[in-house]
Write an enzyme that holds these catalytic residues in place. Sequence first.
Site, mmCIF file in Angstrom:
data_model
loop_
_atom_site.group_PDB
_atom_site.id
_atom_site.type_symbol
_atom_site.label_atom_id
_atom_site.label_comp_id
_atom_site.label_asym_id
_atom_site.label_seq_id
_atom_site.Cartn_x
_atom_site.Cartn_y
_atom_site.Cartn_z
ATOM 1 N N SER A 94 0.838 -1.196 0.000
ATOM 2 C CA SER A 94 0.000 0.000 0.000
ATOM 3 C C SER A 94 0.880 1.255 0.000
ATOM 4 C CB SER A 94 -0.943 -0.047 1.204
ATOM 5 O OG SER A 94 -1.934 0.929 1.119
ATOM 6 N N HIS A 111 -6.926 -6.129 -0.306
ATOM 7 C CA HIS A 111 -5.826 -5.168 -0.285
ATOM 8 C C HIS A 111 -4.603 -5.843 0.329
ATOM 9 C CE1 HIS A 111 -3.944 -1.288 -0.329
ATOM 10 N NE2 HIS A 111 -3.821 -1.231 0.985
ATOM 11 N N ASP A 167 -8.899 -3.976 -6.213
ATOM 12 C CA ASP A 167 -8.478 -3.335 -4.970
ATOM 13 C C ASP A 167 -9.034 -1.911 -4.927
ATOM 14 O OD1 ASP A 167 -7.146 -2.332 -2.750
ATOM 15 O OD2 ASP A 167 -5.184 -3.062 -3.359
#
Length: 535
Positions: A233, A486, A457
């Site tokens: 991320s 995710h 996502d």
Amino acid sequence: MRAAVLRRATAALLLLASLVAAPAARAQEPPGAAEARGTALAARRAAAARIAFGNCPETEGLPASVRCGTVTVPLDYAHPDGERLRLTVSRAAATGRDPDGGGEVPGQGALVFNPGGPGASGLYFPLAGMVPAWKRLAAAYDLVGYAPRGVAPSAPLSCQRPEEYFKGPHPAPAHPSAAYKRQRAAEAERYARDCAERAGDALRHYHSLNNARDLEVIRAALGERRLTFMGASYGTYLGTLYAGLFPSRVRRMVFDSAVDPRPEHVWYGVNLAQSAAFERRWSDVKRWIARHDAVYGLGDTPREVQGSYERAAAALAREPAGGTVGPAQLQGTFLGAGYYDDYWPHRAEALSAYLRGDPQPLIDQAGTRPPEAAAGAENAGAVYTAVECNDAPWPTDFRVWDRDNTRLARTAPFETWDNVWTNLPCAFWRAPRQLPLDVRTAPGELPPTLILAAERDAAAPYTGALELRRRLAGSVLVTERGAGSHGVAGGPNACVNAHLEAYLLDGRVPARDASCAPRPEPRPREDSGAAGRGA
């Protein structure tokens, strides 16, 4: 004799001229040059000092197999001899044993991980070696995590008293009134002011460029000639900046659930794209619940499931469950289902039970967390806000936010305004803003890098992976098609994990971008049925 004297006098004059000219010359040097020198100095110092690993802080609750130490970094890399911070680093040494019984495994040094956020701690990463999907990697690599600057226990940043952080219950209007917008804007301005007052001048130094410089110092302190790194991320953005700043120091890099690195999208545009993506993901959740209407009784179409959700939100607005769960808490817990498929059965069970008159499952999942969790949550929120606000210019006129998000909320109401309230302090931020780095690497500048992404996502929309793929020459993208969780590395998808192992263990990437079939969808728990019970 006179000639010698003249030569010495001339040399002295030239030296004096150079010393006088040095400040002027440095004033003309490119942005970041002073920070680059400071990083190099800090890295040399860290390489000499290394990390003295010992017991981890008791507050982290890590087992004895994980060892911790600290790395000293400058608060301001332009002034490396000024104030310094101590970053806590954790490590589990490589086991050196093939989990399949193949004997000893050669060590490959440290694999450093950043879990994202910004504001998340990676100190727990070494525990990944206990998970079957990670055992082959844990045999070859020291698994290294760390708490980034500002994240406890690494000189923790705070913007408000922890006991004020968990506020509930809250409304969550998908189309807020003008009065409600004014109220939330005032709260955001107050939060930005409190951050500035509590952190002082240090606040300006919590940003992604410094996080990337810290990573370079950690590499040196670990004794690694080149860095092997995995970011998830926001950690992918950190890795992107590191690749741009220190390309010759990259050994291998994995970008899991890549954030869009385009400078013009950091971070206001990224959040707009995220809000739109969460609407698509919320539709995925509703379709799954509808397919299992016999279990949950929430409706056999996505529209009916939406109706059940809205009935619950309206009831919670009238009377919060347990005094703590209002519409905002309901939205927040279903936002978690947008991140991870594994949450779908639990969230559906809680919503079903609430509408049948049993609020306890929803209270358990969405209620106010215990007081001991408040300090960590407040700290994470403060670091998230400081890094994102410091990283880039943001609109400072609320009318811009209002215009853009009112338009977006017409088609993506689920997350849009919640995302605004989370990031709105950046409109009133008092610290100077950085200019985002425009990272583009040429062929041969970096070794091959691996990008992993789930096609649906929402937290890191797939367009970010495509953009990163275009920017890093030699990178290869592996896509989990039709999936939306995710973070895909080391999860239940054997195809993704095979690509991850081939790259980290052998340095092999696919000849071209590759695809993996999605992981299996979650299954509802059979004992959670609502059919026939008045749902």
